[in-house]
Design an enzyme around this catalytic site. Sequence first.
Site, PDB file in Angstrom:
ATOM      1  N   ARG A   8       0.371  -3.896  -6.331  1.00 30.83           N
ATOM      2  CA  ARG A   8       0.548  -3.309  -5.051  1.00 30.83           C
ATOM      3  C   ARG A   8       0.353  -1.662  -4.838  1.00 30.83           C
ATOM      4  NH1 ARG A   8       4.946  -6.112  -1.732  1.00 30.83           N
ATOM      5  NH2 ARG A   8       3.869  -5.257  -0.295  1.00 30.83           N
ATOM      6  N   CYS A   9       0.580  -1.207  -6.092  1.00 35.00           N
ATOM      7  CA  CYS A   9       0.702   0.434  -6.127  1.00 35.00           C
ATOM      8  C   CYS A   9      -0.840   0.938  -6.237  1.00 35.00           C
ATOM      9  CB  CYS A   9       1.378   0.870  -7.510  1.00 35.00           C
ATOM     10  SG  CYS A   9       1.523   2.619  -7.954  1.00 35.00           S
ATOM     11  N   THR A  10      -1.045   1.813  -5.415  1.00 29.72           N
ATOM     12  CA  THR A  10      -2.544   2.663  -5.405  1.00 29.72           C
ATOM     13  C   THR A  10      -2.783   3.232  -6.711  1.00 29.72           C
ATOM     14  OG1 THR A  10      -2.369   2.780  -2.879  1.00 29.72           O
ATOM     15  CG2 THR A  10      -3.975   4.146  -4.047  1.00 29.72           C
TER      16      THR A  10
END
Length: 112
Positions: A8-10
């Site tokens: 979920r982390c760019t």
Amino acid sequence: MTIYHNPRCTKSRQTLALIEENGGDFIIKEYLKEPPTKAELKNVIALLGISPEELIRKGEAEFKNNFKGKSLSDDQWIEAMIAYPKLIERPIVIEGDKAVIGRPPENVLELL
């Protein structure tokens, strides 16, 4: 190569993409689903050459609600990361006896 990854982390996704683009073989560890053990965290911290507190994400709600303004020992910070894996800075990439934090993602290029 191992990547401690949060899909979920760019920055984590960008780091993983750089590894894939450069043909690196890797193992993904989704640390939020399967938090690292105390021994694994100690190893990662040693490879990074930082203190446990330097691996803490201080903008996370878990930090603000439970640890802000507190002075913890190295072991207590490690226990905090095990109890609240969202506190672990991400992504972390390990290759052999070297490790980097993928912030910015280009840091991983040192290991490729």
